[in-house]
Design an enzyme around this catalytic site. Structure first.
Site, mmCIF file in Angstrom:
data_model
loop_
_atom_site.group_PDB
_atom_site.id
_atom_site.type_symbol
_atom_site.label_atom_id
_atom_site.label_comp_id
_atom_site.label_asym_id
_atom_site.label_seq_id
_atom_site.Cartn_x
_atom_site.Cartn_y
_atom_site.Cartn_z
ATOM 1 N N GLU A 20 -11.240 -3.886 -3.387
ATOM 2 C CA GLU A 20 -10.275 -2.869 -3.802
ATOM 3 C C GLU A 20 -9.974 -3.029 -5.286
ATOM 4 O O GLU A 20 -9.174 -3.882 -5.666
ATOM 5 C CB GLU A 20 -8.993 -3.036 -2.974
ATOM 6 C CG GLU A 20 -9.224 -3.080 -1.475
ATOM 7 C CD GLU A 20 -8.161 -3.903 -0.742
ATOM 8 O OE1 GLU A 20 -6.966 -3.651 -0.925
ATOM 9 O OE2 GLU A 20 -8.535 -4.826 0.001
ATOM 10 N N HIS B 217 -9.812 1.924 -0.096
ATOM 11 C CA HIS B 217 -9.751 0.761 0.788
ATOM 12 C C HIS B 217 -10.845 0.821 1.857
ATOM 13 O O HIS B 217 -10.557 0.710 3.052
ATOM 14 C CB HIS B 217 -8.360 0.688 1.428
ATOM 15 C CG HIS B 217 -7.953 -0.665 1.886
ATOM 16 N ND1 HIS B 217 -8.719 -1.430 2.750
ATOM 17 C CD2 HIS B 217 -6.858 -1.415 1.604
ATOM 18 C CE1 HIS B 217 -8.096 -2.567 2.983
ATOM 19 N NE2 HIS B 217 -6.968 -2.595 2.292
ATOM 20 N N HIS C 268 0.787 -1.230 0.000
ATOM 21 C CA HIS C 268 0.000 0.000 0.000
ATOM 22 C C HIS C 268 0.828 1.293 0.000
ATOM 23 O O HIS C 268 0.533 2.234 0.736
ATOM 24 C CB HIS C 268 -0.970 0.008 1.188
ATOM 25 C CG HIS C 268 -2.038 -1.052 1.109
ATOM 26 N ND1 HIS C 268 -2.559 -1.493 -0.077
ATOM 27 C CD2 HIS C 268 -2.689 -1.758 2.087
ATOM 28 C CE1 HIS C 268 -3.492 -2.415 0.169
ATOM 29 N NE2 HIS C 268 -3.579 -2.612 1.467
HETATM 30 C C1 GLA Z 1 -5.233 -5.354 1.706
HETATM 31 C C2 GLA Z 1 -4.325 -6.512 1.760
HETATM 32 C C3 GLA Z 1 -4.468 -7.217 3.068
HETATM 33 C C4 GLA Z 1 -4.200 -6.247 4.206
HETATM 34 C C5 GLA Z 1 -5.108 -5.054 4.074
HETATM 35 C C6 GLA Z 1 -4.792 -3.993 5.087
HETATM 36 O O1 GLA Z 1 -6.527 -5.734 1.578
HETATM 37 O O2 GLA Z 1 -4.520 -7.406 0.697
HETATM 38 O O3 GLA Z 1 -3.605 -8.302 3.131
HETATM 39 O O4 GLA Z 1 -2.874 -5.834 4.179
HETATM 40 O O5 GLA Z 1 -5.011 -4.492 2.810
HETATM 41 O O6 GLA Z 1 -4.675 -4.476 6.365
#
Ligand code: GLA
Length: 367
Positions: free
Chosen positions: A332, A196, A125
């Site tokens: 996402e 997200h 991220h």
């Molecule tokens: C995304 C990732 C997860 C986790 C979340 C945040 O969805 O795929 O594995 O890291 O973000 O916690």
């Protein structure tokens, strides 16, 4: 407290098919001493959405249930500061690269770029200080809409090129919240911008999401290794716990430990290859108890379906409620995880002169 209400021409705008929703700008406290503002979009159909300048975070989404009861359907915090103190990407605008880049490295035009490894060996991220932790600027506020922007310096978090990004949130009178992520770059680079949000349609996190019915318009998904990096395979969902082509309860197969992918993800934490192209329906989630339904329409090639597997009760959110595993569904939309290291995946590359656009529409209803 500064307040400005727009939308005086609401009736006329509504007749013309333009959003008749209003937008209210107000202070939203501070984060590490910096002033945070929030814009609340409200329509005539009982829906409202609040977006704050920290992380261009979608901080709340209030929608009526089948009885007309208005409740918040996204996880998050009551204060801006908590988003920095207990970061978990709640509602965040994620960048530069949403999801993972293997071994926190990629190469572009023969040059290797090294990123911060903030998720085991991988980059997650956008790195240590991703777009979710940056202060965005309010560019414009109009009827039912707000545009925020952020300029990411050349080299920030290890990525090449100065990247100018913006997001426009627009609320319609049909309870659609549209998000449009845009970007331009000064040098060839890679990016993956997404939102997200952690959805819990029961309202105010009353129940976990195990009873929610999920449909994913995807024939295939991208299996991962133990660190959640795609292996490169595109696997048919048929005959696996990943087959959501018809509605299935989240909880129905989430404990199917015979499936190694379920074990690696501790449940669902996988990218699905969405059928078709252009703006199309990727996912439908409905909560049979409240009657609320969310349809997610996207332009991106993939969608990460994540069931809040890392929520461990330490993230106490709105109303001091402790969020636990399975309390939310994240959807996402974006290019596939680790695309910069997979030349055969849809490209994450952006060149100078190109306009990046990623459109997401959350459509809510209740029945
Ligand atoms: C995304 C990732 C997860 C986790 C979340 C945040 O969805 O795929 O594995 O890291 O973000 O916690």
């Amino acid at each position: 407290m500064k307040r400005a209400i727009l939308g005086a021409a609401a009736l006329v705008a509504g007749i013309n098919g333009v959003s008749a929703a209003t937008a209210t700008r107000a202070d939203f406290g501070t984060a590490n001493g910096a002033k945070v503002e929030a814009v609340t979009l409200t329509n005539g159909a009982g829906m409202s959405a609040r977006i704050m300048t920290l992380g261009a975070v979608l901080q709340s989404v209030v929608v009526p249930d089948k009885a007309g009861k208005k409740e918040d359907v996204v996880l998050g915090y009551d204060t801006a500061q908590a988003y920095l103190d207990r970061p978990n990407y709640f509602g965040a605008s994620v960048g530069r690269y949403a999801n993972r880049i293997a071994k926190a490295k990629f190469s572009l035009d023969g040059k290797t770029y090294t990123l911060a490894a903030n998720d085991g060996p991988n980059s997650l991220h956008g790195g240590k200080l991703g777009f979710d932790k940056r202060m965005w600027k309010i560019d414009s506020v109009g009827n039912g809409s707000v545009t925020m922007s952020y300029v990411s310096a050349d080299g920030e978090e290890g990525f090449p090129g100065e990247l100018k990004v913006s997001v426009t949130y627009t609320l319609s009178d049909q309870n659609e919240l549209k998000l449009e992520y845009r970007a331009t770059t000064s040098k060839p680079t890679v990016l993956n911008l997404t939102n997200h949000s952690y959805f819990n349609l029961s309202g105010n996190d009353a129940r976990d999401v195990m009873g929610d019915l999920v449909t994913l318009h995807a024939e295939k998904f991208t299996p991962v290794d133990a660190t959640l990096i795609p292996t490169g395979e595109r696997r048919a969902v048929a005959g696996t716990p990943f087959d959501f082509r018809t509605p299935h309860k989240v909880g129905e197969r989430i404990r199917d430990g015979r499936d190694q992918q379920i074990r690696y993800g501790r449940g669902y934490d996988h990218n699905f290859i969405v059928d078709g192209s252009g703006l199309r329906s990727a996912a439908v989630v409905s909560d049979p108890v409240s009657g609320r339904t969310l349809e997610v329409n996207i332009t991106a090639p993939g969608i990460q379906f994540y069931t809040g597997n890392f929520l461990d009760g330490t993230f106490f959110g709105k109303g001091a409620r402790a969020y636990r595993q399975g309390d939310a569904i994240c959807l996402e939309p974006g290019v596939f995880p680790d695309s910069p290291n997979h030349p055969d995946f849809p490209t994450a590359r952006l060149n100078p002169g190109q306009n990046y656009v990623n459109t997401i529409v959350y459509k809510f209803s209740a029945r």
